[in-house]
Design an enzyme around this catalytic site. Structure first.
Site, mmCIF file in Angstrom:
data_model
loop_
_atom_site.group_PDB
_atom_site.id
_atom_site.type_symbol
_atom_site.label_atom_id
_atom_site.label_comp_id
_atom_site.label_asym_id
_atom_site.label_seq_id
_atom_site.Cartn_x
_atom_site.Cartn_y
_atom_site.Cartn_z
ATOM 1 N N LYS A 46 -7.227 -2.633 2.312
ATOM 2 C CA LYS A 46 -7.693 -1.205 1.646
ATOM 3 C C LYS A 46 -8.083 -0.304 2.422
ATOM 4 O O LYS A 46 -9.307 -1.561 2.721
ATOM 5 C CB LYS A 46 -8.583 -1.456 0.444
ATOM 6 C CG LYS A 46 -9.634 -1.923 0.196
ATOM 7 C CD LYS A 46 -10.856 -1.107 0.562
ATOM 8 C CE LYS A 46 -11.767 -2.454 0.782
ATOM 9 N NZ LYS A 46 -13.161 -1.350 1.844
ATOM 10 N N ASP A 85 -14.148 -6.755 -4.814
ATOM 11 C CA ASP A 85 -13.429 -5.706 -4.658
ATOM 12 C C ASP A 85 -12.027 -6.710 -4.595
ATOM 13 O O ASP A 85 -11.184 -6.014 -4.676
ATOM 14 C CB ASP A 85 -13.359 -6.030 -3.319
ATOM 15 C CG ASP A 85 -13.889 -4.722 -2.633
ATOM 16 O OD1 ASP A 85 -14.362 -3.923 -3.286
ATOM 17 O OD2 ASP A 85 -14.249 -4.501 -1.324
#
Ligand code: ATP
Length: 292
Positions: free
Chosen positions: A11, A137
């Site tokens: 990401k 995350d």
């Protein structure tokens, strides 16, 4: 099913703001997350032994409890007991300690893989609840695509997909400690906060140019002072026609957003030719459901 292979996507943070420190030591954040088409491959195999083993193609990665993939097996096992041994092989392609959520995404891939392999039937929400116990995350890495992430990272809201663009990732040959960055962040009145709501608006309007003019990461205020090379990469990417160049996570990777493949390739060639141990990777936004 004796084995399963899951792709674990990296990401970037299109925008990253830190709102404050919580009594438990974590920080409240507001981040726009985007997965990119760069992935590790995580293969889970049942074994005849009782133990969990982790192997990777990178000799320097931990293969014990410190590996987030290992931790993911333990967390899953605590919820849905696994009655056999497992070997996890991680073929790492995502740069390590780079601000690209490499460890978190491997953990998410393990949770997804185990859920399928053992037909545990956990919902996306249940998997995310397990995920946040491994790392802030991990829930996003289970969701992927374009999303607003709040709380410590576990409150997720999918948003309209990022407008089409080309992304160049450049990681200088340095390590940045996430702990150091957060510890040195001073959220006083003089600090400028990225305008996350305006970025979301620009995404909703599919306005890549306005979005690019707004992209910002508050953690750069710490890292660029300490590691000027990050500022240097940002500037060079702008010279090479990036619409925006921003650090991802707590760094040190800088990503550039380009409106044409040609401009992105040109910048990629420049960073590739530099003999400084920098890693340069040309990629695109990734959306779950893409056929690849
Ligand atoms: P984030 O963006 O979530 O802060 P990051 O991309 O900066 O993460 P990682 O690649 O996850 O950082 O690596 C951070 C540390 O985590 C590494 O130093 C490594 O030793 C450890 N680690 C544990 N498990 C893994 C894994 N599966 N892949 C990579 N690193 C791992």
């Amino acid at each position: 099913m004796n084995s399963i292979t899951v792709k674990a996507y990296a990401k970037i943070n299109i925008g990253l703001d830190v709102l404050g420190k919580r009594p438990d030591g974590y920080h409240d954040v507001s981040m726009i997350m985007q997965s990119v088409d760069l992935h590790d491959t995580v293969t889970i195999r049942k074994t005849r032994f009782k133990s969990i083993t982790v192997d990777t193609n990178l000799y320097f990665l931990p293969t014990d409890r410190r590996n987030l993939a290992y931790k993911a097996v333990e967390v899953f096992d605590g919820h849905h007991p696994i009655r056999c041994g497992l070997n996890i092989f991680i073929n790492k392609r995502i740069p390590v300690a780079a601000g690209l959520a490499g460890g978190s995404t491997d953990a998410a891939a393990v949770l997804t893989g185990l859920n399928k392999m053992f037909q545990a039937g956990l919902s996306a929400e249940e998997l995310m609840k397990l995920g946040v116990r491994i790392g802030a995350d991990v829930p996003y890495c289970l969701l992927m695509g374009t999303a607003l992430s709040e709380g410590i990272g576990e409150i997720l809201k999918p948003i309209k997909p990022l407008p089409d663009c080309h992304i160049l990732l450049v990681k200088p040959n340095i390590s940045v400690s996430t702990k150091y960055v957060y510890e040195n962040l001073r959220l006083n009145d003089s600090i400028r906060h990225p305008d996350i709501p305006a970025m979301i608006e620009a995404i909703e309007e599919s306005d890549l140019y306005r979005l690019a003019s707004l992209m910002e990461n508050i953690l750069e205020t710490i890292t660029i002072k300490e590691y000027p090379i990050i500022g240097g990469i940002k500037e060079k990417m702008k010279d090479l026609n990036a619409l925006a160049s921003v650090m991802s996570g707590s760094g040190p990777t800088v990503f550039g957003i380009f409106d044409s493949r040609q401009k992105a390739e040109n910048a990629y060639r420049f960073f590739k030719s530099m003999d400084s141990g920098m890693q340069a990777i040309l990629t695109k936004p990734y959306f779950p459901g893409n056929m690849n």
